[in-house]
Enzyme design. Structure first.
Site, PDB file in Angstrom:
ATOM      1  N   CYS A  42       0.806  -1.224   0.000  1.00  0.00           N
ATOM      2  CA  CYS A  42       0.000   0.000   0.000  1.00  0.00           C
ATOM      3  C   CYS A  42       0.839   1.273   0.000  1.00  0.00           C
ATOM      4  CB  CYS A  42      -0.946  -0.004   1.189  1.00  0.00           C
ATOM      5  SG  CYS A  42      -1.948  -1.512   1.304  1.00  0.00           S
ATOM      6  N   HIS A  81      -2.955   6.681   2.467  1.00  0.00           N
ATOM      7  CA  HIS A  81      -3.474   5.423   1.947  1.00  0.00           C
ATOM      8  C   HIS A  81      -4.859   5.189   2.522  1.00  0.00           C
ATOM      9  CE1 HIS A  81      -4.263   1.294   1.222  1.00  0.00           C
ATOM     10  NE2 HIS A  81      -3.923   0.887   2.439  1.00  0.00           N
ATOM     11  N   ASN A  85     -10.413  -0.298  -0.038  1.00  0.00           N
ATOM     12  CA  ASN A  85      -8.950  -0.278   0.061  1.00  0.00           C
ATOM     13  C   ASN A  85      -8.366  -0.873  -1.216  1.00  0.00           C
ATOM     14  OD1 ASN A  85      -6.233  -0.911   0.566  1.00  0.00           O
ATOM     15  ND2 ASN A  85      -6.592  -1.384   2.725  1.00  0.00           N
TER      16      ASN A  85
END
Length: 318
Positions: free
Chosen positions: A119, A244, A274
């Site tokens: 990420c 993120h 996500n």
């Protein structure tokens, strides 16, 4: 922002993003697994996410986002001499994604490599692109974060299937007489690497949610502040904070501790889920598209995830 004396600069010229057409709501998931809208929103803040079609690959997503960033930049494919793809969900490792994406976009014979910092991957790729330009190794760079988590997540695992999603975000990075990309502050916490894993090619993603949550809400706001200090920017000067998109509670906790009171905080996770390495460029590209952030304003990026890896830098919004 500041640069070392005599150093050339780099900037992001344009962003682009792409999401699959298939919208999956919390109610949709509740028909597959034991969950509900209230449970999901209260824990991670997600209302809906996008799942790619079975025949739609992470390369397809990257080509869509990369093509939009290239078009928005006003550059031609022939102007790009380096392509970097950040991803942790590639279905195949050989050949690499960057070479395939470049070829499909008509970019001839560029340098091409992949980055897996999960990420944090987009921030790692952005730092690499900026450094390559400043060192004279590249002229114009296309970077893409792309993920297809649906091929690595067990839909029956409520701890992950409600969180992760598919998508891509991209940026074109070019030389600049001024500092459009600040120094990166990056690192890793390998002692916690087992918190997020895919054991082998036959396994699904496993995440120790509480371990990641505690780490993210305690260890990362100092990294964000260091990135501001490295760029010579006070958090109060930021127009946007784009972390993120891991979990809405994590985003809000870091934002409070950062003290960027004038910044628009990206909360794209609510409608996108996500998307790991894609989440930062996807969120910022959508913010720019909606007119939520000013061109020329400063945005702080903060990537963090499996590894555990992290990276942060300040950029000028194109």
């Amino acid at each position: 922002m500041k640069l070392p004396a005599g150093a050339p600069g780099a900037k992001v010229l344009a962003f682009g993003h792409y999401q699959p057409a298939n919208v999956v709501t919390n109610d949709d998931l509740s028909k597959i697994i034991e969950t509900n809208d209230e449970w999901i929103q209260s824990r991670v803040g997600i209302k809906e996410r996008r799942f790619a079609a079975p025949e739609e690959s992470e390369i397809d997503l990257a080509v869509q986002a990369g093509g939009k960033a290239l078009a928005a930049s006003g550059l031609a494919a022939a102007d790009i001499d380096l392509v970097i793809v950040a991803s942790c969900t590639l279905e195949t490792q050989i050949p690499n994604a960057a070479g395939r994406v470049a070829h499909r976009l008509g970019i001839d014979a560029p340098g091409a490599y992949d980055v897996n910092a999960a990420c944090a991957g987009f921030c790692y790729a952005l730092a690499s692109a900026s450094d390559a330009i400043r060192a004279g190794s590249a002229r114009n760079v296309l970077i893409v974060g792309t993920e297809k988590f649906t091929q690595w997540v067990d839909i029956q695992d409520r701890a992950t299937s409600v969180i992760f999603a598919d998508g891509a975000g991209a940026a074109v990075v070019v030389p600049s007489e001024t500092a459009g990309i600040g120094p990166v502050v990056w690192g890793s916490a390998g002692d916690k690497a087992d918190a997020i894993t895919i054991k082998d090619r036959h396994s699904a993603l496993h995440q120790e949610g509480q371990t990641v949550f505690r780490w993210a809400t305690t260890a990362l706001h100092p990294i964000a502040k260091q990135a501001c200090e490295a760029a010579g920017v006070d958090p109060a000067e930021l127009a946007a904070f784009v972390p993120h998109q891991a979990n809405l509670r994590i985003i809000e906790a870091i934002a409070r501790k950062l003290g960027a009171d004038n910044a628009v905080v990206a909360k794209d996770i609510v409608l996108a889920g996500n998307t790991s390495a894609a989440s930062i460029p996807l969120a910022l590209s959508r913010m720019i598209e909606r007119g939520e952030v000013p061109s020329g304003g400063l945005a702080l990026l903060l990537g963090f995830g499996a590894g555990l890896t992290y990276a942060s830098q300040v950029i000028e919004i194109p």
